[in-house]
Every structure is written in structure tokens, then in C-alpha cells.
Design a protein around this motif. Structure first.
Motif, PDB file in Angstrom:
ATOM      1  N   SER A  38     -11.164 -10.747   7.321  1.00  9.49           N
ATOM      2  CA  SER A  38     -10.755 -11.134   5.975  1.00  9.49           C
ATOM      3  C   SER A  38      -9.253 -11.389   5.913  1.00  9.49           C
ATOM      4  O   SER A  38      -8.467 -10.771   6.634  1.00  9.49           O
ATOM      5  N   GLY A  39      -8.863 -12.280   5.031  1.00  8.10           N
ATOM      6  CA  GLY A  39      -7.450 -12.563   4.831  1.00  8.10           C
ATOM      7  C   GLY A  39      -6.697 -11.415   4.199  1.00  8.10           C
ATOM      8  O   GLY A  39      -5.475 -11.351   4.272  1.00  8.10           O
ATOM      9  N   TRP A  40      -7.429 -10.509   3.567  1.00  4.64           N
ATOM     10  CA  TRP A  40      -6.779  -9.342   2.962  1.00  4.64           C
ATOM     11  C   TRP A  40      -6.133  -8.457   4.021  1.00  4.64           C
ATOM     12  O   TRP A  40      -5.276  -7.632   3.708  1.00  4.64           O
ATOM     13  N   LEU A  41      -6.515  -8.638   5.267  1.00  2.00           N
ATOM     14  CA  LEU A  41      -5.903  -7.872   6.350  1.00  2.00           C
ATOM     15  C   LEU A  41      -4.414  -8.222   6.482  1.00  2.00           C
ATOM     16  O   LEU A  41      -3.644  -7.466   7.063  1.00  2.00           O
ATOM     17  N   CYS A  42      -4.027  -9.333   5.917  1.00  2.00           N
ATOM     18  CA  CYS A  42      -2.626  -9.768   5.935  1.00  2.00           C
ATOM     19  C   CYS A  42      -1.706  -8.754   5.266  1.00  2.00           C
ATOM     20  O   CYS A  42      -0.515  -8.706   5.559  1.00  2.00           O
ATOM     21  N   ARG A  43      -2.252  -7.941   4.389  1.00  2.00           N
ATOM     22  CA  ARG A  43      -1.434  -6.923   3.711  1.00  2.00           C
ATOM     23  C   ARG A  43      -0.859  -5.911   4.693  1.00  2.00           C
ATOM     24  O   ARG A  43       0.137  -5.264   4.401  1.00  2.00           O
ATOM     25  N   PHE A  46       2.970  -5.828   5.686  1.00  2.35           N
ATOM     26  CA  PHE A  46       4.006  -5.211   4.872  1.00  2.35           C
ATOM     27  C   PHE A  46       4.148  -3.718   5.139  1.00  2.35           C
ATOM     28  O   PHE A  46       4.975  -3.058   4.523  1.00  2.35           O
ATOM     29  N   ILE A  47       3.354  -3.179   6.042  1.00  2.65           N
ATOM     30  CA  ILE A  47       3.434  -1.772   6.412  1.00  2.65           C
ATOM     31  C   ILE A  47       4.092  -1.693   7.788  1.00  2.65           C
ATOM     32  O   ILE A  47       3.657  -2.368   8.721  1.00  2.65           O
ATOM     33  N   LEU A  52       1.870  -5.097  13.828  1.00  7.43           N
ATOM     34  CA  LEU A  52       1.460  -5.382  15.210  1.00  7.43           C
ATOM     35  C   LEU A  52      -0.019  -5.748  15.281  1.00  7.43           C
ATOM     36  O   LEU A  52      -0.435  -6.516  16.143  1.00  7.43           O
ATOM     37  N   VAL A  53      -0.816  -5.227  14.367  1.00  7.72           N
ATOM     38  CA  VAL A  53      -2.240  -5.589  14.308  1.00  7.72           C
ATOM     39  C   VAL A  53      -2.378  -7.070  13.983  1.00  7.72           C
ATOM     40  O   VAL A  53      -3.163  -7.791  14.606  1.00  7.72           O
ATOM     41  N   ILE A  54      -1.588  -7.550  13.041  1.00  4.36           N
ATOM     42  CA  ILE A  54      -1.612  -8.963  12.682  1.00  4.36           C
ATOM     43  C   ILE A  54      -1.161  -9.798  13.875  1.00  4.36           C
ATOM     44  O   ILE A  54      -1.736 -10.849  14.170  1.00  4.36           O
TER      45      ILE A  54
END
Length: 77
Positions: A38-43, A46-47, A52-54
Motif C-alpha cells: 500500500s502507498g500508506w507505507l510511505c508514511r 517520516f519516522i 530504510l524500509v522505503i
């Protein structure tokens, strides 16, 4: 006088960052959809350290078949 100068310097330095923020988020969501999460993983970007996951998702190849977010884009070349 110095505070006004610092405000102008801050505005000049922040303007390019703010101008590219939305396109960068849109491209990241598009890339996540290529890998099928999901694109919500983009959040996570900001953490601290979770970005690094992104980055790892950007290194993965896209799904070769049609995903849940649409057909496979045509090959460039």
C-alpha cells in the motif's frame, strides 16, 4: 535586521524542499504500488530509521504480473 535576514535565508532554503515534497511523495507511492504494498507505507519515511524500509522497496523489482493497483507498465526502451 539580522532576524529578517535569517528569515529570508530560511525561506530561500526551504522553498525548493517544499516545492519537491509532493512530487517525491507521489513517486514513492507509485513505486510502492509497483512492488504491490500500500502507498500508506510511505508514511514510514517520516519516522527516523524506518525510511530504510522505503529505500529497500525501491531496490526490489516490480511485480511481473498485474498487481492490485493496476496493470504492469510498458517497458521503457
Amino acid at each position: 535586521m539580522f532576524q529578517l535576514f535569517m528569515l529570508l535565508v530560511w525561506a530561500v532554503l526551504m522553498a525548493p524542499w517544499l516545492a519537491t515534497l509532493v512530487p517525491v511523495i507521489a513517486d514513492t507511492v507509485h513505486r510502492l504500488h509497483d512492488c504491490d504494498p500500500s502507498g500508506w507505507l510511505c508514511r514510514l519515511a517520516f519516522i527516523p530509521f524506518d525510511s530504510l524500509v522505503i529505500f529497500m522497496f525501491t531496490l526490489l523489482p516490480g511485480t511481473p504480473e498485474e498487481g492490485s493497483y493496476g496493470p504492469v507498465p510498458p517497458a521503457l526502451g
